[in-house]
Design a protein around this motif. Structure first.
Motif, PDB file in Angstrom:
ATOM      1  N   PRO A 204     -47.618  10.459  -5.784  1.00 19.48           N
ATOM      2  CA  PRO A 204     -47.367  10.654  -4.357  1.00 19.48           C
ATOM      3  C   PRO A 204     -45.921  10.300  -3.995  1.00 19.48           C
ATOM      4  CG  PRO A 204     -48.463   8.562  -4.686  1.00 19.48           C
ATOM      5  CD  PRO A 204     -48.280   9.172  -6.052  1.00 19.48           C
ATOM      6  N   VAL A 205     -45.344  11.058  -3.083  1.00 20.24           N
ATOM      7  CA  VAL A 205     -44.005  10.770  -2.571  1.00 20.24           C
ATOM      8  C   VAL A 205     -44.089  10.709  -1.048  1.00 20.24           C
ATOM      9  CG1 VAL A 205     -41.657  11.657  -2.289  1.00 20.24           C
ATOM     10  CG2 VAL A 205     -42.776  11.797  -4.513  1.00 20.24           C
ATOM     11  N   VAL A 206     -43.485   9.693  -0.467  1.00 18.86           N
ATOM     12  CA  VAL A 206     -43.458   9.579   0.990  1.00 18.86           C
ATOM     13  C   VAL A 206     -42.271  10.369   1.532  1.00 18.86           C
ATOM     14  CG1 VAL A 206     -43.266   8.018   2.954  1.00 18.86           C
ATOM     15  CG2 VAL A 206     -44.557   7.324   0.935  1.00 18.86           C
ATOM     16  N   VAL A 207     -42.576  11.333   2.398  1.00 18.13           N
ATOM     17  CA  VAL A 207     -41.545  12.184   2.998  1.00 18.13           C
ATOM     18  C   VAL A 207     -41.343  11.755   4.451  1.00 18.13           C
ATOM     19  CG1 VAL A 207     -40.921  14.563   3.591  1.00 18.13           C
ATOM     20  CG2 VAL A 207     -42.211  14.084   1.488  1.00 18.13           C
ATOM     21  N   VAL A 208     -40.094  11.610   4.839  1.00 17.31           N
ATOM     22  CA  VAL A 208     -39.750  11.271   6.224  1.00 17.31           C
ATOM     23  C   VAL A 208     -39.249  12.536   6.906  1.00 17.31           C
ATOM     24  CG1 VAL A 208     -38.367   9.806   7.736  1.00 17.31           C
ATOM     25  CG2 VAL A 208     -39.126   8.942   5.518  1.00 17.31           C
ATOM     26  N   GLU A 209     -39.918  12.964   7.991  1.00 22.84           N
ATOM     27  CA  GLU A 209     -39.561  14.198   8.684  1.00 22.84           C
ATOM     28  C   GLU A 209     -39.333  13.921  10.164  1.00 22.84           C
ATOM     29  OE1 GLU A 209     -42.330  17.374   6.240  1.00 22.84           O
ATOM     30  OE2 GLU A 209     -43.268  16.150   7.796  1.00 22.84           O
ATOM     31  N   LEU A 210     -38.420  14.678  10.773  1.00 27.27           N
ATOM     32  CA  LEU A 210     -38.262  14.616  12.218  1.00 27.27           C
ATOM     33  C   LEU A 210     -39.555  15.078  12.880  1.00 27.27           C
ATOM     34  CD1 LEU A 210     -34.694  16.125  12.751  1.00 27.27           C
ATOM     35  CD2 LEU A 210     -35.357  13.721  12.955  1.00 27.27           C
ATOM     36  N   ARG A 211     -39.910  14.452  13.994  1.00 28.13           N
ATOM     37  CA  ARG A 211     -41.156  14.787  14.688  1.00 28.13           C
ATOM     38  C   ARG A 211     -40.873  15.206  16.127  1.00 28.13           C
ATOM     39  NH1 ARG A 211     -43.929  11.342  17.797  1.00 28.13           N
ATOM     40  NH2 ARG A 211     -42.946   9.559  16.789  1.00 28.13           N
ATOM     41  N   GLY A 212     -41.160  16.474  16.418  1.00 29.83           N
ATOM     42  CA  GLY A 212     -41.066  16.948  17.796  1.00 29.83           C
ATOM     43  C   GLY A 212     -39.666  17.215  18.301  1.00 29.83           C
ATOM     44  N   VAL A 213     -38.653  17.004  17.470  1.00 29.14           N
ATOM     45  CA  VAL A 213     -37.274  17.287  17.878  1.00 29.14           C
ATOM     46  C   VAL A 213     -36.606  18.120  16.795  1.00 29.14           C
ATOM     47  CG1 VAL A 213     -37.012  15.199  19.277  1.00 29.14           C
ATOM     48  CG2 VAL A 213     -36.406  15.137  16.857  1.00 29.14           C
ATOM     49  N   THR A 214     -35.597  18.867  17.183  1.00 30.39           N
ATOM     50  CA  THR A 214     -34.861  19.700  16.246  1.00 30.39           C
ATOM     51  C   THR A 214     -33.701  18.902  15.665  1.00 30.39           C
ATOM     52  OG1 THR A 214     -33.340  20.518  17.941  1.00 30.39           O
ATOM     53  CG2 THR A 214     -35.415  21.735  17.623  1.00 30.39           C
ATOM     54  N   PRO A 215     -33.128  19.352  14.536  1.00 36.15           N
ATOM     55  CA  PRO A 215     -31.927  18.694  14.015  1.00 36.15           C
ATOM     56  C   PRO A 215     -30.802  18.649  15.052  1.00 36.15           C
ATOM     57  CG  PRO A 215     -32.851  20.137  12.347  1.00 36.15           C
ATOM     58  CD  PRO A 215     -33.639  20.378  13.600  1.00 36.15           C
ATOM     59  N   ARG A 216     -30.688  19.695  15.874  1.00 39.26           N
ATOM     60  CA  ARG A 216     -29.644  19.703  16.902  1.00 39.26           C
ATOM     61  C   ARG A 216     -29.825  18.511  17.860  1.00 39.26           C
ATOM     62  NH1 ARG A 216     -26.423  23.692  19.020  1.00 39.26           N
ATOM     63  NH2 ARG A 216     -27.568  25.305  17.880  1.00 39.26           N
ATOM     64  N   GLN A 217     -31.094  18.269  18.271  1.00 44.85           N
ATOM     65  CA  GLN A 217     -31.355  17.155  19.181  1.00 44.85           C
ATOM     66  C   GLN A 217     -31.128  15.808  18.497  1.00 44.85           C
ATOM     67  OE1 GLN A 217     -35.343  18.662  20.023  1.00 44.85           O
ATOM     68  NE2 GLN A 217     -34.859  18.704  22.212  1.00 44.85           N
ATOM     69  N   ALA A 218     -31.557  15.704  17.253  1.00 47.66           N
ATOM     70  CA  ALA A 218     -31.445  14.441  16.543  1.00 47.66           C
ATOM     71  C   ALA A 218     -30.001  14.082  16.211  1.00 47.66           C
ATOM     72  CB  ALA A 218     -32.266  14.492  15.258  1.00 47.66           C
ATOM     73  N   LEU A 219     -29.153  15.106  16.021  1.00 47.54           N
ATOM     74  CA  LEU A 219     -27.769  14.855  15.617  1.00 47.54           C
ATOM     75  C   LEU A 219     -26.798  14.876  16.786  1.00 47.54           C
ATOM     76  CD1 LEU A 219     -27.686  17.042  12.364  1.00 47.54           C
ATOM     77  CD2 LEU A 219     -28.087  14.587  12.575  1.00 47.54           C
ATOM     78  N   ALA A 220     -27.320  15.114  18.002  1.00 44.84           N
ATOM     79  CA  ALA A 220     -26.437  15.238  19.170  1.00 44.84           C
ATOM     80  C   ALA A 220     -26.091  13.896  19.798  1.00 44.84           C
ATOM     81  CB  ALA A 220     -27.086  16.139  20.222  1.00 44.84           C
ATOM     82  N   GLY A 221     -26.539  12.806  19.194  1.00 45.24           N
ATOM     83  CA  GLY A 221     -26.290  11.491  19.770  1.00 45.24           C
ATOM     84  C   GLY A 221     -27.593  10.813  20.121  1.00 45.24           C
ATOM     85  N   PRO A 222     -27.527   9.546  20.531  1.00 41.89           N
ATOM     86  CA  PRO A 222     -28.752   8.807  20.855  1.00 41.89           C
ATOM     87  C   PRO A 222     -29.572   9.526  21.919  1.00 41.89           C
ATOM     88  CG  PRO A 222     -26.846   7.342  20.800  1.00 41.89           C
ATOM     89  CD  PRO A 222     -26.309   8.734  20.714  1.00 41.89           C
ATOM     90  N   MET A 223     -30.863   9.690  21.679  1.00 44.94           N
ATOM     91  CA  MET A 223     -31.748  10.316  22.663  1.00 44.94           C
ATOM     92  C   MET A 223     -32.398   9.234  23.511  1.00 44.94           C
ATOM     93  SD  MET A 223     -34.955  11.569  20.280  1.00 44.94           S
ATOM     94  CE  MET A 223     -33.858  12.404  19.130  1.00 44.94           C
ATOM     95  N   SER A 224     -32.923   9.633  24.648  1.00 43.92           N
ATOM     96  CA  SER A 224     -33.558   8.665  25.539  1.00 43.92           C
ATOM     97  C   SER A 224     -34.818   8.108  24.884  1.00 43.92           C
ATOM     98  CB  SER A 224     -33.912   9.323  26.868  1.00 43.92           C
ATOM     99  OG  SER A 224     -34.964  10.262  26.690  1.00 43.92           O
ATOM    100  N   THR A 225     -35.153   6.879  25.265  1.00 40.08           N
ATOM    101  CA  THR A 225     -36.361   6.259  24.725  1.00 40.08           C
ATOM    102  C   THR A 225     -37.596   7.060  25.110  1.00 40.08           C
ATOM    103  OG1 THR A 225     -35.308   4.087  24.878  1.00 40.08           O
ATOM    104  CG2 THR A 225     -37.705   4.122  24.655  1.00 40.08           C
ATOM    105  N   ALA A 226     -37.608   7.602  26.343  1.00 35.31           N
ATOM    106  CA  ALA A 226     -38.756   8.391  26.801  1.00 35.31           C
ATOM    107  C   ALA A 226     -38.960   9.621  25.921  1.00 35.31           C
ATOM    108  CB  ALA A 226     -38.562   8.814  28.254  1.00 35.31           C
ATOM    109  N   MET A 227     -37.870  10.274  25.537  1.00 35.82           N
ATOM    110  CA  MET A 227     -37.988  11.460  24.692  1.00 35.82           C
ATOM    111  C   MET A 227     -38.437  11.080  23.287  1.00 35.82           C
ATOM    112  SD  MET A 227     -35.174  14.397  23.801  1.00 35.82           S
ATOM    113  CE  MET A 227     -35.635  15.823  22.820  1.00 35.82           C
ATOM    114  N   ALA A 228     -37.931   9.953  22.767  1.00 37.43           N
ATOM    115  CA  ALA A 228     -38.321   9.519  21.430  1.00 37.43           C
ATOM    116  C   ALA A 228     -39.804   9.171  21.374  1.00 37.43           C
ATOM    117  CB  ALA A 228     -37.495   8.319  20.999  1.00 37.43           C
ATOM    118  N   LEU A 229     -40.319   8.567  22.442  1.00 34.92           N
ATOM    119  CA  LEU A 229     -41.732   8.198  22.482  1.00 34.92           C
ATOM    120  C   LEU A 229     -42.638   9.406  22.667  1.00 34.92           C
ATOM    121  CD1 LEU A 229     -41.580   4.945  24.639  1.00 34.92           C
ATOM    122  CD2 LEU A 229     -42.230   5.113  22.234  1.00 34.92           C
TER     123      LEU A 229
END
Length: 336
Positions: A204-229
């Protein structure tokens, strides 16, 4: 804002561990689903509610202190990368006496020697027999937003393949957020296999994936806590809807089993139960309905209804078969 001690690193408390294996007796077993362990019974029981499994007490190998654990039924869980660098990686060799080697890939830090495994076996050192060389050990600290407490949970893997993937994922996220703010991710256990010298090895390998956001959103700077939750916004929509009725409380207050069946039908219309009655809420409502029938039968035996002088009963007694809209298992239960 109050002052802080500048010579102490601030960090959240560790609530427990996320594991990809467990022990049966003294034998290690790989798991296709997450194993949640903690000193807190509350945390483990909540994890079992969310992801399945049965909470139990457990002692890690070479430990006299009991903990709680649950072998869940979930191969994927939702988590949050927290501010700062959540990843810690070393090549480590452990024995019953503790950590014997801790290497950053170039220098063995305990002895300050050049990487011993690399010097001994070359670039393919990680393919050597376990216990003779270091294991690529990655420790990933995340927050589990649906468990109680504001502490961290540590996912740990000794997979050589996961080590490079976790590092690449975290480095990209940190490049975009500068280590600030939360990032929603999914931790997923993925079965893989390799063929070496004609032999197939599965692991088994543990894979870490973005959830509910695109790479553009994740790489555009810190996102709001509300959006992350709540990256999809579904929880915000649900909060505006009417609260879910307490069906069990309504059923307990019902007079008859027929009233309980009416409550189940309301839950079915709201899609809060499965139409076949296979979910836990349906089973609990069925049990309450069966108990109502037993209580009514006992009451009739204790105080049988007698006809008046004209042979008329004070109320008409109708013995109808269970409604076809009530799950079959409930019909069987009420027949008793």
């Amino acid at each position: 804002m109050g002052s802080r001690l500048l010579n102490i690193q601030r960090r959240a408390a560790e609530h427990g561990r996320l594991r990809t294996g467990y022990t049966q007796g003294n034998r290690p077993v790989k798991s296709a689903t997450w194993v949640v362990t903690s000193h807190s019974e509350e945390h483990v029981r909540k994890a079992a509610e969310l992801w399945g499994g049965t909470p139990e007490t457990w002692k890690p190998l070479n430990s006299t202190t009991a903990q709680w654990r649950v072998i869940t039924k979930a191969s994927s869980i939702e988590a949050l990368i927290t501010p700062g660098d959540p990843l810690n990686q070393y090549n480590e060799l452990w024995s019953a006496g503790g950590c014997q080697r801790r290497c950053d890939g170039q220098t063995e830090l305990l002895s300050r020697q050049r990487c011993i495994c690399l010097a001994q076996f070359g670039e393919g050192w990680h393919q050597q027999k376990k216990g003779t060389v270091c294991s690529a050990t990655s420790r990933f600290n995340v927050m589990l937003p649906d468990l109680s407490g504001m502490g961290m949970w540590r996912a740990e893997t000794h997979s050589f393949y996961a080590a490079s993937e976790w590092g690449g994922m975290v480095d990209m996220v940190l490049a975009g957020t500068d280590g600030k703010g939360f990032v929603p991710v999914t931790l997923r256990i993925e079965p893989r296999q390799v063929v070496r010298e004609g032999k197939t090895k599965k692991f088994p390998v543990v894979v870490v994936e973005l959830r509910g956001v695109t790479p553009r959103q994740a790489l555009a700077g810190p996102m709001s806590t509300a959006m992350a939750l709540d990256p999809s916004g579904t929880r915000a929509v649900a909060a505006l809807e009417a609260p879910r009725p307490d069906y069990l409380a309504l059923a307990e207050g019902a007079l008859t089993s027929d009233d309980v069946r009416d409550i189940w039908m309301q839950a079915q219309d709201a899609k809060h139960v499965h139409f076949k009655g296979e979910d836990e809420l349906s089973k609990q409502l069925m049990a309450i309905a069966a108990r109502k029938d037993e209580e009514a039968a006992s009451a009739r035996k204790a105080s049988p209804v007698e006809p008046d002088a004209d042979g008329v009963y004070p109320a008409e007694v109708v013995d109808e078969s269970s409604s076809s809209t009530w799950p079959a298992v409930a019909q069987a239960g009420s027949a008793s």
